[in-house]
Design a protein around this motif. Structure first.
Motif, PDB file in Angstrom:
ATOM      1  N   ILE A  11       0.988  -1.351   0.084  1.00  0.00           N
ATOM      2  CA  ILE A  11      -0.033   0.157   0.089  1.00  0.00           C
ATOM      3  C   ILE A  11       0.721   1.217   0.004  1.00  0.00           C
ATOM      4  CG2 ILE A  11      -1.761   1.288   1.148  1.00  0.00           C
ATOM      5  CD1 ILE A  11      -2.890  -1.535   2.324  1.00  0.00           C
ATOM      6  N   GLY A  12       2.090   1.310   0.584  1.00  0.00           N
ATOM      7  CA  GLY A  12       2.801   2.388   0.708  1.00  0.00           C
ATOM      8  C   GLY A  12       3.385   2.761  -0.475  1.00  0.00           C
ATOM      9  N   ARG A  13       3.684   1.617  -1.017  1.00  0.00           N
ATOM     10  CA  ARG A  13       4.497   1.607  -2.269  1.00  0.00           C
ATOM     11  C   ARG A  13       3.558   2.161  -3.408  1.00  0.00           C
ATOM     12  NH1 ARG A  13       8.975  -1.125  -4.149  1.00  0.00           N
ATOM     13  NH2 ARG A  13       8.612  -2.362  -2.031  1.00  0.00           N
ATOM     14  N   LYS A  14       2.358   1.758  -3.437  1.00  0.00           N
ATOM     15  CA  LYS A  14       1.267   2.239  -4.426  1.00  0.00           C
ATOM     16  C   LYS A  14       0.870   3.643  -4.318  1.00  0.00           C
ATOM     17  CE  LYS A  14      -0.874  -2.203  -4.930  1.00  0.00           C
ATOM     18  NZ  LYS A  14      -1.893  -3.120  -4.878  1.00  0.00           N
ATOM     19  N   LEU A  15       0.726   4.157  -2.677  1.00  0.00           N
ATOM     20  CA  LEU A  15       0.426   5.455  -2.429  1.00  0.00           C
ATOM     21  C   LEU A  15       1.380   6.455  -2.952  1.00  0.00           C
ATOM     22  CD1 LEU A  15      -0.951   5.212   0.970  1.00  0.00           C
ATOM     23  CD2 LEU A  15      -2.158   6.329  -0.676  1.00  0.00           C
ATOM     24  N   LEU A  16       2.787   6.014  -2.814  1.00  0.00           N
ATOM     25  CA  LEU A  16       4.139   6.897  -3.026  1.00  0.00           C
ATOM     26  C   LEU A  16       4.044   6.848  -4.853  1.00  0.00           C
ATOM     27  CD1 LEU A  16       6.201   8.637  -1.891  1.00  0.00           C
ATOM     28  CD2 LEU A  16       7.750   6.868  -2.018  1.00  0.00           C
ATOM     29  N   ALA A  17       3.858   5.803  -5.313  1.00  0.00           N
ATOM     30  CA  ALA A  17       3.803   5.850  -6.934  1.00  0.00           C
ATOM     31  C   ALA A  17       2.695   6.770  -7.443  1.00  0.00           C
ATOM     32  CB  ALA A  17       3.647   4.435  -7.428  1.00  0.00           C
ATOM     33  N   ARG A  18       1.454   6.916  -6.669  1.00  0.00           N
ATOM     34  CA  ARG A  18       0.404   7.555  -7.313  1.00  0.00           C
ATOM     35  C   ARG A  18       0.895   9.058  -6.964  1.00  0.00           C
ATOM     36  NH1 ARG A  18      -1.530  10.346  -9.999  1.00  0.00           N
ATOM     37  NH2 ARG A  18      -3.715  11.015  -9.892  1.00  0.00           N
ATOM     38  N   ALA A  19       1.571   9.296  -5.952  1.00  0.00           N
ATOM     39  CA  ALA A  19       2.066  10.791  -5.719  1.00  0.00           C
ATOM     40  C   ALA A  19       3.014  11.236  -6.688  1.00  0.00           C
ATOM     41  CB  ALA A  19       2.802  11.043  -4.116  1.00  0.00           C
TER      42      ALA A  19
ATOM     43  N   GLU B   5      15.021   7.490  11.401  1.00  0.00           N
ATOM     44  CA  GLU B   5      15.891   6.472  11.186  1.00  0.00           C
ATOM     45  C   GLU B   5      15.190   5.031  11.573  1.00  0.00           C
ATOM     46  OE1 GLU B   5      19.392   6.510  13.625  1.00  0.00           O
ATOM     47  OE2 GLU B   5      18.320   7.210  15.218  1.00  0.00           O
ATOM     48  N   PHE B   6      14.345   4.846  12.386  1.00  0.00           N
ATOM     49  CA  PHE B   6      13.632   3.780  12.888  1.00  0.00           C
ATOM     50  C   PHE B   6      12.426   3.562  12.128  1.00  0.00           C
ATOM     51  CE2 PHE B   6      11.597   7.350  15.197  1.00  0.00           C
ATOM     52  CZ  PHE B   6      10.150   7.062  15.207  1.00  0.00           C
ATOM     53  N   GLN B   7      11.966   4.499  10.982  1.00  0.00           N
ATOM     54  CA  GLN B   7      10.829   4.205  10.049  1.00  0.00           C
ATOM     55  C   GLN B   7      11.100   3.417   8.863  1.00  0.00           C
ATOM     56  OE1 GLN B   7       9.326   8.132  10.491  1.00  0.00           O
ATOM     57  NE2 GLN B   7       7.434   7.359  11.541  1.00  0.00           N
ATOM     58  N   ALA B   8      11.432   4.454   7.865  1.00  0.00           N
ATOM     59  CA  ALA B   8      11.442   3.731   6.497  1.00  0.00           C
ATOM     60  C   ALA B   8      12.353   4.018   5.600  1.00  0.00           C
ATOM     61  CB  ALA B   8      10.197   3.760   6.016  1.00  0.00           C
ATOM     62  N   PRO B   9      13.738   4.492   6.072  1.00  0.00           N
ATOM     63  CA  PRO B   9      14.766   4.625   5.129  1.00  0.00           C
ATOM     64  C   PRO B   9      15.106   3.789   4.082  1.00  0.00           C
ATOM     65  CG  PRO B   9      15.742   4.681   7.406  1.00  0.00           C
ATOM     66  CD  PRO B   9      14.153   4.393   7.651  1.00  0.00           C
ATOM     67  N   ARG B  10      14.988   2.474   4.307  1.00  0.00           N
ATOM     68  CA  ARG B  10      15.433   1.624   3.352  1.00  0.00           C
ATOM     69  C   ARG B  10      14.461   1.455   2.250  1.00  0.00           C
ATOM     70  NH1 ARG B  10      17.197  -3.767   6.614  1.00  0.00           N
ATOM     71  NH2 ARG B  10      15.118  -2.769   7.762  1.00  0.00           N
ATOM     72  N   PHE B  11      13.135   1.645   2.790  1.00  0.00           N
ATOM     73  CA  PHE B  11      11.875   1.604   1.868  1.00  0.00           C
ATOM     74  C   PHE B  11      11.951   2.747   0.880  1.00  0.00           C
ATOM     75  CE2 PHE B  11       7.687   3.644   1.224  1.00  0.00           C
ATOM     76  CZ  PHE B  11       7.186   2.631   0.345  1.00  0.00           C
ATOM     77  N   TYR B  12      12.265   3.990   1.048  1.00  0.00           N
ATOM     78  CA  TYR B  12      12.713   4.886   0.177  1.00  0.00           C
ATOM     79  C   TYR B  12      13.717   4.625  -0.837  1.00  0.00           C
ATOM     80  CZ  TYR B  12       8.886   7.147   3.228  1.00  0.00           C
ATOM     81  OH  TYR B  12       7.863   7.488   3.561  1.00  0.00           O
ATOM     82  N   GLN B  13      14.791   4.322  -0.040  1.00  0.00           N
ATOM     83  CA  GLN B  13      16.041   3.919  -0.949  1.00  0.00           C
ATOM     84  C   GLN B  13      15.550   2.997  -1.819  1.00  0.00           C
ATOM     85  OE1 GLN B  13      18.512   2.931   2.517  1.00  0.00           O
ATOM     86  NE2 GLN B  13      19.774   5.149   2.033  1.00  0.00           N
ATOM     87  N   GLY B  14      14.949   1.872  -1.519  1.00  0.00           N
ATOM     88  CA  GLY B  14      14.488   0.927  -2.328  1.00  0.00           C
ATOM     89  C   GLY B  14      13.616   1.352  -3.595  1.00  0.00           C
ATOM     90  N   LEU B  15      12.969   2.632  -3.395  1.00  0.00           N
ATOM     91  CA  LEU B  15      12.155   3.022  -4.495  1.00  0.00           C
ATOM     92  C   LEU B  15      13.018   4.217  -5.221  1.00  0.00           C
ATOM     93  CD1 LEU B  15       9.059   3.326  -2.414  1.00  0.00           C
ATOM     94  CD2 LEU B  15       9.380   1.559  -4.269  1.00  0.00           C
ATOM     95  N   GLY B  16      14.062   4.225  -5.146  1.00  0.00           N
ATOM     96  CA  GLY B  16      14.865   5.178  -5.979  1.00  0.00           C
ATOM     97  C   GLY B  16      15.107   6.560  -5.316  1.00  0.00           C
ATOM     98  N   TYR B  17      15.101   6.721  -3.943  1.00  0.00           N
ATOM     99  CA  TYR B  17      15.133   7.990  -3.440  1.00  0.00           C
ATOM    100  C   TYR B  17      16.365   7.851  -2.919  1.00  0.00           C
ATOM    101  CZ  TYR B  17      10.275   9.246  -3.704  1.00  0.00           C
ATOM    102  OH  TYR B  17       8.857   9.642  -4.197  1.00  0.00           O
ATOM    103  N   THR B  18      17.135   9.018  -2.949  1.00  0.00           N
ATOM    104  CA  THR B  18      18.394   9.611  -2.218  1.00  0.00           C
ATOM    105  C   THR B  18      18.615  10.463  -1.257  1.00  0.00           C
ATOM    106  OG1 THR B  18      19.252   9.409  -4.682  1.00  0.00           O
ATOM    107  CG2 THR B  18      20.719  10.470  -3.177  1.00  0.00           C
ATOM    108  N   GLU B  19      19.097   9.965  -0.457  1.00  0.00           N
ATOM    109  CA  GLU B  19      19.351  10.737   0.952  1.00  0.00           C
ATOM    110  C   GLU B  19      20.038  12.183   0.418  1.00  0.00           C
ATOM    111  OE1 GLU B  19      21.892  10.735   5.063  1.00  0.00           O
ATOM    112  OE2 GLU B  19      21.202   8.886   4.242  1.00  0.00           O
ATOM    113  N   CYS B  20      19.453  13.295   1.198  1.00  0.00           N
ATOM    114  CA  CYS B  20      19.899  14.624   0.950  1.00  0.00           C
ATOM    115  C   CYS B  20      20.261  15.281   2.162  1.00  0.00           C
ATOM    116  CB  CYS B  20      19.027  15.271  -0.070  1.00  0.00           C
ATOM    117  SG  CYS B  20      17.417  15.451   0.359  1.00  0.00           S
ATOM    118  N   GLY B  21      19.926  14.704   3.202  1.00  0.00           N
ATOM    119  CA  GLY B  21      20.162  15.624   4.479  1.00  0.00           C
ATOM    120  C   GLY B  21      19.851  14.735   5.744  1.00  0.00           C
TER     121      GLY B  21
END
Length: 142
Positions: free
Chosen positions: A79-87, A105-121
């Motif tokens: 669901i999170g992946r689908k919501l973010l894809a729609r956004a 750090e305890f939430q979803a950094p790996r989730f976002y990295q796996g979807l092509g997001y790059t850390e910027c700060g």
């Protein structure tokens, strides 16, 4: 000149709009109006219950995802992946540069990295407060 500063804990939306206007007016004069346009996405299960949601708004050519949440009993279902894809689709349709967001750090950094997001700060962990990590994803011009 005497200035008094007080805390307004009322959550007064009109006060927030006034402060936004104070910030936006000079930006608009310089050719960079904020013009935030809200986006709210809902994920509803077969029984009509809220399975998750995303709140965001545009700012300076970007989509800022303020919140992305999935109900605990619905996690792991994509669901999170689908919501973010729609956004992201919405941002592309609007011709925006990309999407940015933050997580702890305890939430979803790996989730976002796996979807092509790059850390910027990062805001560092301090006195028991966890690290807050900012991510961005820019869209190809093609």
């Amino acid at each position: 000149m005497t200035i008094e500063i007080t805390a307004d804990e009322s959550g007064d939306a009109e006060f927030a709009k006034t402060v936004e206007a104070i910030v936006d007016e000079p930006a608009a004069k310089m050719g960079h109006p904020f013009d935030p346009l809200p986006l709210q996405l809902k994920a509803v299960d077969a029984g009509g219950g809220l399975a998750g949601g995303l709140t965001a708004h545009t700012v300076q050519g970007w989509l800022f995802v303020r919140l992305l949440g999935v109900a605990e009993n619905q996690r792991g279902n994509g669901i999170g992946r689908k919501l973010l894809a729609r956004a992201e689709d919405h941002a592309r349709e609007k011709g925006l540069v990309g999407v940015y967001l933050d997580t702890f750090e305890f939430q979803a950094p790996r989730f976002y990295q796996g979807l092509g997001y790059t850390e910027c700060g990062r805001l560092p962990a301090h006195r028991g407060a966890p690290q807050r990590i900012w991510f961005a994803k820019t869209f190809d011009a093609a």
